[in-house]
Enzyme design. Structure first.
Site, short mmCIF file in Angstrom:
data_model
loop_
_atom_site.label_atom_id
_atom_site.label_comp_id
_atom_site.label_asym_id
_atom_site.label_seq_id
_atom_site.Cartn_x
_atom_site.Cartn_y
_atom_site.Cartn_z
N ASP A 346 0.85 -1.17 0.00
CA ASP A 346 0.00 0.00 0.00
C ASP A 346 0.90 1.23 0.00
O ASP A 346 2.08 1.16 0.34
CB ASP A 346 -0.88 -0.04 1.26
CG ASP A 346 -1.89 1.09 1.30
OD1 ASP A 346 -2.26 1.59 0.23
OD2 ASP A 346 -2.31 1.46 2.41
N ASP A 692 -4.18 -2.14 5.02
CA ASP A 692 -4.68 -1.60 6.28
C ASP A 692 -6.20 -1.60 6.37
O ASP A 692 -6.77 -1.52 7.44
CB ASP A 692 -4.18 -0.16 6.49
CG ASP A 692 -4.45 0.73 5.29
OD1 ASP A 692 -5.31 0.37 4.46
OD2 ASP A 692 -3.81 1.78 5.18
N ASP A 696 -8.39 -4.77 1.93
CA ASP A 696 -7.13 -5.49 1.74
C ASP A 696 -7.16 -6.91 2.31
O ASP A 696 -6.31 -7.73 1.99
CB ASP A 696 -5.98 -4.73 2.41
CG ASP A 696 -5.75 -3.36 1.81
OD1 ASP A 696 -5.79 -3.26 0.57
OD2 ASP A 696 -5.57 -2.39 2.57
#
Length: 954
Positions: A346, A692, A696
């Site tokens: 990310d 997070d 995800d």
């Protein structure tokens, strides 16, 4: 869609008719299909629908049977070998040893059972995102009800701070902004409205929808429930987590150990059978003696200490990773990190600081560089490399003044300021609120207290506040008289202020309108621009549009500022019409969530180690490419970028071909992330995935190693992950990969150490039987050697540090065997070397003393000392052990050396040991001869290693 009153409208664009979902349909059509109205449902209708649709909660999957879960941890070839060794020891009457081995297998199963139980909580964590209460309109009246009671067709009201209770199609909206990062991964809240979105819009672009579990950061709205429970977007993702878990992958180590265990088991059985046949047919040994020899051979050949060493190595790795701020939830994932060949990361908060910073300021007269990162006001505004004085740069002063005064954010040291905590504070540029998932008041904080400044307010406005502090601007004395707050339609904020006394003359004693916002909206309201001398001049629109494009191409978020002076006695009213035209453009500010410097270095280290790094983000392609290039993920502006829309239309086979060469993915959804991970795995990659948000969790479950953010990660994501980063920092992932490589190296060292030890013992017994000699080792003496070396020598390798050049080696192939050809050759060589030396000392002593017990005791000493010497050879597999570090970097080695010598003295000279293990006292030669053999073994193995490196050209 159906016209049933309880229809649950799917949020996927390819399911509904008309080429789109409820987000693309007019509100009256949605209400008609749901058989409801803006007045909501009646209580009776809601009760009837509840019977048909069920409660608004995520269903709990049936829990696995605890007994079967526990027994499944014995279903491993290595455990079979361990249990076989225990059974053989029990057959030999060694009940204490058998009990110890059984206990090792039991401990392994208990550890795995407990860790698996923690993982089963991940779906419950997602269920907890459902809100407890909702404001719903029934029987024409507004009331609060439990969210679990909502049904399709209910009309629900939303306000600031609310958690959306179900999937809603918006009916009305006023300046609504919703934080959807847990679903979309976008770093800022989304502006929402009742107007239909495009039919093919992804989840992040469905502006007419509010999704269950997301948070309202500003504004108000009403919406009709279109999906509840498992039919919500979160419910769909929860199903994906479950599916990904059902297809969970073995770790590289478990695959290697399974293959290794099968081969070893077959070899032991084959050799034992061969030994029985030869002993019986050729030498006509009695059956009882042959069976005893075969049991001794099997016990000697089985490396029963290996599971314990692996568990210890992994457990020590867990402790080491915890010290490096990486918390391990599943033991095998520690080793899997060492095999990682691709890291999918990310962007926000992992690769970047998650703190917005002004990087560049552009005025009509100049361009200014801004140094420093984050919300700590350390840095300066530079003109030509020198600090810019506001008194000497009136154009800079005017821009900084507007950005700092037309602003609702405050900064305080250690969070002790008196700033307000307003989650719905307007965002100047229209792009929304905090890029993190927690309370905006936490931005700029640090779990370890490293950063001492705390932001209260919007991140973008916080960056502008810091800009003013770096420039030395003081906001004291400005009196706010009126404000036009930001909303998603006009995308600017304006304030009317009375300036301090020392500035009043510049405005003829009057007031000043300050405006900041999206550059296109500000530009269309301006007729002039401020020149370098601080005076208005005609607006050069083409020049400003080029400057906006240039800043955007750098991945910067652009804000523009303008002002307008009002004379004394003028109106003190302010509205949108009063700032519609005639403004003076002051300039632009380019804002970025700056890369973490340590992340840039970590990415370079990963590349040097042959590990690809891919950035998967919800940002737009241009921003993603610019950040990726700055961080060193890609090195060219022409590097390919795949968007979610492109992945959506791409067959999986084509994605598998493209994925290894693409390192930037933009505007992605949960399905896209899973497809990316699957594509990389299909090409033989071992994938670590960071995340997070709830969006995800499926990809983290599917990846070989799922890595969750500990600070801004949701509980569902943490529970779906294998590793949780306590500092949300990419560099910690790189350190974890290094630790994983060290652990794997140590496991290989343990195998390379143990197998020659077992091989030498087995070879001694095999040769003796084939030659028709008396056994050089009794089975109980074999047990003694295995026990003392497992207790003392083997464990020390788990404490070894990283070898030189650890992160300069490419990742090992995920499907490579545990032992390479070079290691197998070394194992064979050392097995023959130690076995031959043991046989030689046995024969020499037997011929010299004629005492079988004395010669067997010397043979045991030889095995123990030779294995001790070989331990030092195994401390460095890839380089020579003839180095200073071999004696000073692992103090556990010397504890083991002393312990082994003490145990051998006990074995040789304690009378009760003579009874238990058939040993006998020996003279000085019985110690010196094994010691000389040990020195010879160390030297010869080092020569073997040197020859191997020479052949490999290293």
């Amino acid at each position: 869609m159906t016209s049933s009153s309880t229809a649950q409208h799917d949020s996927r664009p390819d399911n509904p008719s008309d080429g789109g979902g409820v987000w693309s349909r007019p509100t009256d059509e949605v209400l008609r299909e749901l058989d409801t109205s803006e007045e909501g449902l009646s209580s009776d209708a809601a009760a009837a629908r509840a019977q048909e649709a069920g409660p608004n909660e995520l269903p709990t999957p049936p829990a696995p049977n605890p007994v079967m879960r526990f027994l499944s941890h014995f279903d491993d070839i290595l455990i079979y070998i361990l249990l076989t060794a225990a059974v053989l020891k029990a057959i030999m009457g060694e009940w204490v040893d058998a009990g110890v081995v059984f206990a090792v297998a039991l401990v392994n199963a208990v550890i795995g059972f407990v860790q698996e139980g923690q993982a089963l909580d991940s779906l419950d964590a997602i269920r907890s995102m459902m809100t407890a209460r909702a404001r719903v309109r029934r029987d024409g009246e507004w009331s609060d009800v439990d969210a679990v009671e909502l049904v399709p067709g209910d009309v629900v009201a939303l306000g600031p701070g609310d958690r959306v209770p179900a999937d809603l199609r918006l009916l009305t909206s006023s300046q609504l902004r919703i934080e959807e990062s847990a679903l979309t991964g976008e770093s800022v809240p989304s502006s929402k409205g009742a107007a239909p979105a495009e039919p093919d819009a992804g989840v992040g672009d469905r502006t007419s929808m509010a999704f269950s579990g997301t948070i309202v950061s500003g504004g108000q709205a009403t919406g009709v429930v279109t999906g509840t429970g498992a039919h919500t977007e979160i419910g769909r993702i929860r199903g994906m987590v479950s599916e990904a878990g059902d297809d969970a992958l073995d770790t590289p180590l478990t695959r290697q150990l399974a293959r290794f265990g099968r081969i070893l088991s077959l070899a032991i059985l084959g050799m034992a059978g061969f030994m029985l046949v030869i002993g019986r047919l050729v030498h006509e040994f009695p059956p009882a003696e042959l069976i005893s020899a075969a049991i001794g051979f099997a016990v000697a050949a089985v490396p029963e200490g290996l599971p314990a060493i692996i568990t210890i190595s992994l457990a020590l790795g867990v402790q080491q990773l915890a010290r490096r701020r990486a918390i391990t939830r599943r033991l095998p994932s520690v080793e899997t990190l060492g095999a990682v060949s691709t890291i999918c990361s990310d962007k926000t908060g992992t690769l970047t600081l998650n703190e917005m910073s002004v990087r560049e300021v552009v005025t009509a007269g100049s361009s200014y560089e801004v140094t420093g990162m984050g919300y700590t006001p350390e840095g300066a505004v530079l003109a030509g490399g020198e600090p810019a004085d506001l008194d000497s740069h009136p154009d800079l002063f005017a821009l900084v003044e507007t950005m700092a005064v037309c602003n609702d954010a405050t900064l305080s040291r250690n969070g002790n300021g008196n700033g307000h905590d307003d989650r719905s504070a307007p965002q100047a540029d229209g792009t929304g609120a905090s890029p993190d998932e927690g309370d905006p008041t936490d931005a700029g904080g640090s779990p370890d207290g490293e950063r001492t400044w705390q932001l209260v307010g919007e991140p973008t406005e916080g960056a502008l506040t810091v800009l003013g502090m770096k420039a030395g601007f003081d906001t004291a004395g400005y009196e706010r008289l009126a404000v036009v707050p930001f909303d998603s339609e006009h995308k600017f904020m304006a304030v009317l202020v009375r300036t301090p006394t020392d500035r009043a003359e510049a405005h003829e004693g009057g007031t000043e309108v300050l405006l900041k916002g999206a550059p296109d909206r500000v530009l269309e309201r301006c007729s002039h621009q401020m020149g370098a001398d601080g005076r208005p001049e005609p607006l050069d629109r083409a020049r400003w549009e080029a400057a906006i494009d240039d800043l955007g191409a750098q991945g910067l978020r652009v804000l523009a500022a303008a002002h307008l002076s009002r004379p004394a006695g003028g109106s003190e009213d302010l509205d949108q019409e009063s700032v519609a035209d005639g403004m003076v453009l002051l300039g632009l500010a380019g804002i970025v969530d700056p890369p973490r410097p340590e992340a840039i270095e970590a990415i370079a280290t990963c590349h040097r180690a042959g590990i690809a790094v891919s950035m998967i983000t919800g940002d737009h392609a241009g921003t993603a490419r610019a950040i990726a290039r700055e961080m060193g993920i890609i090195d060219s502006e022409d590097a390919p970028v795949l968007t979610g829309a492109e992945i959506e239309s791409m067959p999986q086979s084509r994605l598998e071909k493209k994925a290894p060469d693409v390192h930037v993915y933009a505007r992605t959804s949960p399905e896209h992330k899973i497809r990316i991970v699957r594509a990389l795995q299909a090409r033989g990659q071992v994938v670590a995935m960071t995340g997070d948000g709830v969006n995800d969790a499926p990809a983290l479950t599917r990846a070989d190693v799922g890595v969750a953010m500990g600070i801004k990660g949701t509980e569902a994501t943490k529970d779906a992950a294998d590793i949780v980063l306590a500092d949300d920092n990419f560099s910690t992932i790189e350190l974890a990969v290094e630790e994983g490589r060290r652990i794997y190296d140590n496991i290989v060292k343990a195998v390379v150490f143990l197998l020659p030890s077992n091989g030498a013992q087995a070879l001694v017994l095999l040769v003796a039987v084939l030659a028709g000699w008396a056994l050089p080792l009794d089975p109980v003496q074999v047990l003694w050697i295995n026990m003392v070396t497992a207790i003392t020598l083997s464990v020390t390798l788990a404490y070894e540090g990283p070898e030189p050049g650890l992160m300069d080696r490419p990742p090992r192939p995920g499907r490579a065997p545990l032992l390479g050809a070079r290691s197998l050759r070394q194992i064979a060589f050392v097995s023959v070397l130690i076995g031959a030396a043991t046989l030689a000392t046995f024969l020499v002593t037997r011929d010299g003393t004629g005492d079988i017990r004395v010669s067997q005791t010397v043979a045991v000493n030889t095995l123990a000392f030779a294995q001790l010497a070989y331990l030092f050879n195994c401390r460095f597999l890839h380089t020579t052990s003839l180095r200073r570090e071999v004696v000073g970097t692992n103090r556990v080695v010397w504890i083991s050396v002393v312990s082994l010598l003490a145990l051998q003295v006990l074995f040789v000279h304690a009378p009760f040991m003579h009874v238990l293990f058939h040993s006998a006292p020996v003279n000085w030669l019985g110690w010196v001869l094994p010691a000389a053999v040990a020195v010879a073994v160390f030297v010869l193995v080092e020569l073997w290693k040197w020859a191997g490196r020479a052949r490999a050209g290293r």
